[in-house]
Design an enzyme around this catalytic site. Sequence first.
Site, short mmCIF file in Angstrom:
data_model
loop_
_atom_site.label_atom_id
_atom_site.label_comp_id
_atom_site.label_asym_id
_atom_site.label_seq_id
_atom_site.Cartn_x
_atom_site.Cartn_y
_atom_site.Cartn_z
CB SER A 231 -0.93 -0.03 1.41
OG SER A 231 -2.09 0.76 1.00
CE LYS B 20 -0.03 6.04 -2.04
NZ LYS B 20 -0.16 4.59 -2.72
CD GLN C 250 -4.12 7.90 -3.07
OE1 GLN C 250 -4.18 6.78 -3.74
NE2 GLN C 250 -4.21 8.19 -2.41
CD GLU D 296 -4.87 9.17 1.72
OE1 GLU D 296 -5.22 9.51 0.61
OE2 GLU D 296 -3.94 8.65 1.95
CD1 TRP E 141 -7.11 4.50 -2.38
CD2 TRP E 141 -8.75 6.37 -2.93
NE1 TRP E 141 -7.17 5.81 -1.72
CE2 TRP E 141 -8.37 6.70 -2.20
CE3 TRP E 141 -9.78 6.90 -3.26
CZ2 TRP E 141 -7.86 7.96 -2.20
CZ3 TRP E 141 -9.85 8.40 -3.52
CH2 TRP E 141 -9.20 8.51 -2.71
CG HIS F 106 -5.11 -2.78 0.54
ND1 HIS F 106 -4.86 -3.08 -0.38
CD2 HIS F 106 -4.82 -1.85 1.64
CE1 HIS F 106 -4.02 -1.89 -0.14
NE2 HIS F 106 -3.89 -1.38 0.91
C1 MCU Z 1 -2.73 2.03 -0.90
O1 MCU Z 1 -2.02 3.27 -0.34
C2 MCU Z 1 -2.91 4.09 0.31
C3 MCU Z 1 -4.27 5.13 0.02
O2 MCU Z 1 -2.71 5.47 -1.33
C4 MCU Z 1 -4.10 5.84 0.55
O3 MCU Z 1 -4.90 6.74 -0.08
C5 MCU Z 1 -4.94 5.44 1.47
O4 MCU Z 1 -5.75 5.84 2.72
O5 MCU Z 1 -4.20 4.47 2.16
C6 MCU Z 1 -3.46 3.30 1.68
C7 MCU Z 1 -2.73 2.68 2.62
O6 MCU Z 1 -1.89 2.67 2.42
O7 MCU Z 1 -3.18 1.59 3.11
C8 MCU Z 1 -2.81 1.02 4.25
#
Ligand code: MCU
Length: 413
Positions: A227, A231, A273, A281, A325, A361
């Site tokens: 997530s 990145k 997103q 954010e 998302w 996720h």
């Molecule tokens: C996928 O990574 C992020 C996403 O970019 C955010 O918008 C969301 O709030 O959180 C995701 C994440 O890191 O989930 C653990």
Amino acid sequence: LATEGHAHDEPQFVLRSTDAIAGEKSTGSKGQSGSRCSKHALACPSIPSNATTKTNAKLPNPFSFVGDGSPVRTKEDWACRRAEISQLFQTYELGTLPGRPQSLNGTYSGGRLTVNAGENGKSISFQATITLPSSGSAPYPAIIGVGGSSIPTPSGVAVITFNNNDMALQNNADSRGQGKFYQLYGANHSASSMMAWAWGISRIIDVLETLPQVPIDLSRLAVTGCSRNGKGALVAGAFEERIALTIPQESGSGGSGCWRISDAMFADGIVTQTASEIVQENVWFSTAFANYVDKVPVLPFDHHMLAGLVAPRGLFVIDNPDYVWLGPESVWGCMSTGTKVFQALDVADHMGISQVGGHAHCNFPSNQQADLDAFINKFLKGQQTNTNILRNDGNGYGFVESDWVDWSVPKLE
Ligand code: MCU
């Protein structure tokens, strides 16, 4: 090539000899782009100051220099183009990646690596935990987990857990400038949290190079994270050439998605997103990036070129298309376009994509295990495996390549 219009007074615009090998200049360890321009200063063109004056709604051509649009024809050209792409990401999206600090040393005891770094009279100390495998033989390959790893740990492989939040906080948009990186370099340093994490990971590798008693094989390192930390894993793998295999997991927009495709999805009514949302954010991107999020087509790059920075090393993109998302179409389109850099370098099978749903996720599903194993076994265990893996369970989720790619793939000699 570096003539008028080039911002020589802006250090971040000038390609120095080390830019092509960011993150490894301190150690003399060989990167994979060891061409002439990564070794000699001024052999590569610098970034023109007008790099963001043209608009391109499609995914920019990785094989065309940003200044005069001249083509990338050879692997040596690519080493310069790679350095240019690195500078573009640092200038417009991620902030500057510092090299090795003035003082750096570390210790290892009881599964804990301590890194001490000093610069301009300031110093920090941070730790990473190293979990050695119960099988296999030393020195072990290792996976660096950004905020921990959420892929099944392969047998015989160590895990190095990097506390990225300690290095650069990512709670929300108020986290800017917080964390050890900013204690060392100042709260106003341009590096985004992801760049600060990449810096920390490079320092872990630097220190491991000085500690041969730690039974890790530094030629067999992977980086992963899920997530937001996925990145970060992609950014670390893009900028640190000592990492043999990069495994971003469910990183979505800002990782394996492309800004342009995510914007198009959003314009089609899909709540995914986008760049404009992401800078509100959190602090994953630099403050400079905020100037471009509402005019993404002026950016002379997109994230297919972040994937391209990893080439010719291994890149295995894990994704979960169940979460709109994350931008399934964007991830597929962006990363499948990223594979073209690997094709050009004649290592098409060094990059794979596996986009499989039906799970929560960051819960790695067993039906992706064989794909992961193929990459781990090739890049961390030296086996000959079939890594021709370009897999999605949704026929590309609507991505039509001809809408996005108006260039062809050269064969770089
Ligand atoms: C996928 O990574 C992020 C996403 O970019 C955010 O918008 C969301 O709030 O959180 C995701 C994440 O890191 O989930 C653990």
